[in-house]
Design an enzyme around this catalytic site. Structure first.
Site, PDB file in Angstrom:
ATOM      1  N   SER A  64       0.794  -1.238   0.000  1.00  0.00           N
ATOM      2  CA  SER A  64       0.000   0.000   0.000  1.00  0.00           C
ATOM      3  C   SER A  64       0.821   1.280   0.000  1.00  0.00           C
ATOM      4  O   SER A  64       0.256   2.373  -0.102  1.00  0.00           O
ATOM      5  CB  SER A  64      -0.957   0.004   1.200  1.00  0.00           C
ATOM      6  OG  SER A  64      -2.087  -0.790   0.930  1.00  0.00           O
ATOM      7  N   LYS A  67       0.226   3.872  -2.653  1.00  0.00           N
ATOM      8  CA  LYS A  67      -0.734   4.981  -2.543  1.00  0.00           C
ATOM      9  C   LYS A  67      -0.064   6.338  -2.325  1.00  0.00           C
ATOM     10  O   LYS A  67      -0.735   7.370  -2.407  1.00  0.00           O
ATOM     11  CB  LYS A  67      -1.742   4.687  -1.427  1.00  0.00           C
ATOM     12  CG  LYS A  67      -2.586   3.435  -1.687  1.00  0.00           C
ATOM     13  CD  LYS A  67      -3.608   3.204  -0.580  1.00  0.00           C
ATOM     14  CE  LYS A  67      -4.480   1.983  -0.871  1.00  0.00           C
ATOM     15  NZ  LYS A  67      -3.948   0.743  -0.298  1.00  0.00           N
ATOM     16  N   SER A 124      -5.980   3.662   4.355  1.00  0.00           N
ATOM     17  CA  SER A 124      -5.401   2.927   3.231  1.00  0.00           C
ATOM     18  C   SER A 124      -6.470   2.244   2.384  1.00  0.00           C
ATOM     19  O   SER A 124      -6.293   1.119   1.907  1.00  0.00           O
ATOM     20  CB  SER A 124      -4.392   1.883   3.742  1.00  0.00           C
ATOM     21  OG  SER A 124      -3.592   1.404   2.692  1.00  0.00           O
ATOM     22  N   LYS A 230       2.871   6.531   5.046  1.00  0.00           N
ATOM     23  CA  LYS A 230       2.056   5.432   4.558  1.00  0.00           C
ATOM     24  C   LYS A 230       2.674   4.079   4.892  1.00  0.00           C
ATOM     25  O   LYS A 230       3.862   3.859   4.698  1.00  0.00           O
ATOM     26  CB  LYS A 230       1.890   5.553   3.034  1.00  0.00           C
ATOM     27  CG  LYS A 230       0.842   4.628   2.465  1.00  0.00           C
ATOM     28  CD  LYS A 230      -0.556   5.091   2.819  1.00  0.00           C
ATOM     29  CE  LYS A 230      -1.560   3.985   2.707  1.00  0.00           C
ATOM     30  NZ  LYS A 230      -1.393   2.917   3.731  1.00  0.00           N
TER      31      LYS A 230
END
Length: 391
Positions: A64, A67, A124, A230
Site C-alpha cells: 500500500s 498509494k 489505506s 504510509k
C-alpha cells in the site's frame, strides 16, 4: 631462538584476535539500521540528501505504499484546480468491489474528494483509491499510466506500477530510494500532512453507515514528530512503512521495506529518525521567499518582478561540523512575457563549496503579472522614447 619466535607468533595471534572482532563490530554497527528488513533509506526531505541506506535500489513490492503516488496525483490535480475537495465522486461497481483495506464504499455511493483522500491517507482504502483513480482519469488503467509517467519524471526509474492500490500484481515494484523521491515530491504539498497525521476520525459521521478510521501508521499517535506517511503489507511484501518526521525545521523521510513484523518496521523507522536528529543539523542558507533579483516582464502591467525561492535553500551537516561559507551564483532569466503566473520559473541559485556544486534551487516569480493595457503600454513607449522610462 625458537622460544623468541613462538613468543612473537603468540603476540601476533593475540593482536589479530583483538583487532578482528573490533573491525567486524564496526562493520556490524554500520549495518545496524533496519537490520532484518530487506531495504531501507533515510533522506532529508528538502535537499534529498541520503543520510543512511540499505539495499535502497533493490526492486521490491511496495504494497500500500503505492498509494503515496496515488495521493501525489490527487494533490497535484487539486493544486492545478482540475478537481476540488468538495467535488462529489460516485463509486463504481469496480471501486466498491476492492478487497483488502477499505472504507466499504457501496456501488453508486457519493463521497467527497476530501473524504476519499482521508480514506486513502488514514485507512489505506483500496476502494477509495480506485474511486479517485477513475474520477481523475476515467479508469484505473489510465490512471496507472499517469503514475508511471510521473515516476519517470521524478527520476524514480526502477519503479513500475500496475494498479493504484498496491494489491499484489505481477511486475508491480519499486525501491526504497524511488519511494523516498516520490514522498519528497508529495511533501511539497504541505496540506497532505493534515490527512496523514490524523490518527482517528470518522466517515459518514452521524449516519447509519458511520465508519471509524484508524491510522495504519501507529507512529503518528505515539511520536509527536511523526506526521505521516504510509504503511503497506501483503504476504509477499511483508511489513513496510514510509514515514516522515520534523524537528526544528528539519524534515526527514524514511522508508523501510520487507520487515518481519509491524513492531519491527516501527522500530527500524524510529532508529533511522533518531539517527537523523541525533547526528545531523539543518542549516538554512537562504529562507523561502527571499527576493534574489529582478526580472523584466515584457508587456507586463508591472515592468519588473521579483525572483524568489519557493522553499528554503538549506544543507544538512553533521552536528559536530560547521557549515562553511559557500559561494553563491544567481542566474535569472533576462525577461518573461506577460501574462505570467505566480510561481513561474525565473532562474536558479547555486551554492558551491570551492569548485564543488552542493545545492541548486529553482527561483520563481513572487507574484502574478498580468498583461498591461494599451494605455499603459503606450505611456511606457513614450517614456522610453523621451528617455524618462523607469526601471
Amino acid at each position: 631462538m625458537m622460544l623468541k619466535m613462538n613468543i612473537k607468533m603468540l603476540v601476533l595471534m593475540i593482536t589479530v584476535l583483538v583487532l578482528v572482532p573490533s573491525n567486524v563490530s564496526a562493520e556490524e554497527e554500520k549495518s545496524e539500521f533496519a537490520k532484518d528488513a530487506k531495504a531501507a533509506i533515510l533522506i532529508e526531505s528538502n535537499s534529498g540528501e541520503v543520510l543512511a541506506e540499505k539495499n535502497s535500489e533493490e526492486q521490491l513490492p511496495p504494497a500500500s505504499m503505492t498509494k503515496i503516488m496515488t495521493m501525489l496525483l490527487i494533490m497535484e490535480a487539486l493544486e492545478e484546480e482540475k478537481i476540488n475537495l468538495n467535488d462529489k465522486v460516485i463509486a463504481s461497481e469496480r471501486a466498491a468491489s476492492m478487497g483488502g483495506s477499505q472504507i466499504f464504499l457501496e456501488e453508486g455511493e457519493e463521497m467527497s474528494v476530501k473524504d476519499l483522500l482521508k480514506g486513502i491517507a488514514v485507512a489505506s482504502g483500496n476502494d477509495a483509491s480506485v474511486a479517485m483513480a477513475e474520477y481523475l482519469s476515467g479508469s484505473e488503467e489510465k490512471f496507472v499510466e499517469k503514475m508511471n509517467e510521473r515516476a519517470e519524471q521524478l527520476g524514480a526509474n526502477r519503479t513500475q506500477f500496475q494498479n493504484a492500490t498496491g494489491l499484489p500484481a505481477e511486475d508491480h515494484y519499486t525501491t526504497a530510494n524511488d519511494l523516498a523521491l516520490i514522498s519528497k515530491e508529495l511533501l511539497r504539498h504541505k496540506d497532505i500532512l493534515s490527512y496523514t497525521s490524523i490518527y482517528e476520525d470518522y466517515l459518514r459521521k452521524g449516519s447509519k453507515k458511520e465508519f471509524w478510521l484508524v491510522n495504519t501508521n501507529r507512529l503518528v499517535k505515539h511520536t509527536k514528530e511523526v506526521d505521516g506517511l504510509k504503511t503497506g503489507y501483503t504476504s509477499e511484501a511483508k511489513y513496510n512503512l514510509t514515514a516522515t518526521a520534523d524537528r526544528e525545521g528539519m524534515r526527514v523521510i524514511t522508508v523501510v521495506m520487507g520487515a518481519d513484523t509491524p513492531s519491527d518496521r516501527n522500530k527500524y523507522t524510529m532508529e533511522l529518525i533518531k539517527h537523523a536528529f541525533d547526528q545531523y543539523k539543518y542549516v538554512v542558507l537562504q529562507k523561502a521567499g527571499t527576493p534574489l533579483g529582478d526580472i523584466r516582464i515584457e508587456k507586463g502591467a508591472a515592468p519588473v518582478a521579483k525572483a524568489t525561492l519557493t522553499e528554503d535553500a538549506a544543507v544538512v551537516v553533521p552536528k559536530n561540523e560547521k557549515a562553511d561559507s559557500y559561494k553563491v551564483k544567481v542566474d535569472i532569466e533576462k525577461k518573461l512575457t506577460a501574462p505570467v503566473k505566480k510561481g513561474t520559473k525565473a532562474g536558479e541559485i547555486t551554492y558551491y563549496d570551492g569548485k564543488d556544486k552542493i545545492l541548486t534551487k529553482q527561483l520563481v516569480l513572487e507574484k502574478e503579472i498580468k498583461t498591461a493595457n494599451w494605455a499603459t503600454l503606450f505611456k511606457r513607449t513614450v517614456s522610453t522614447m523621451t528617455g524618462h522610462s523607469k526601471k
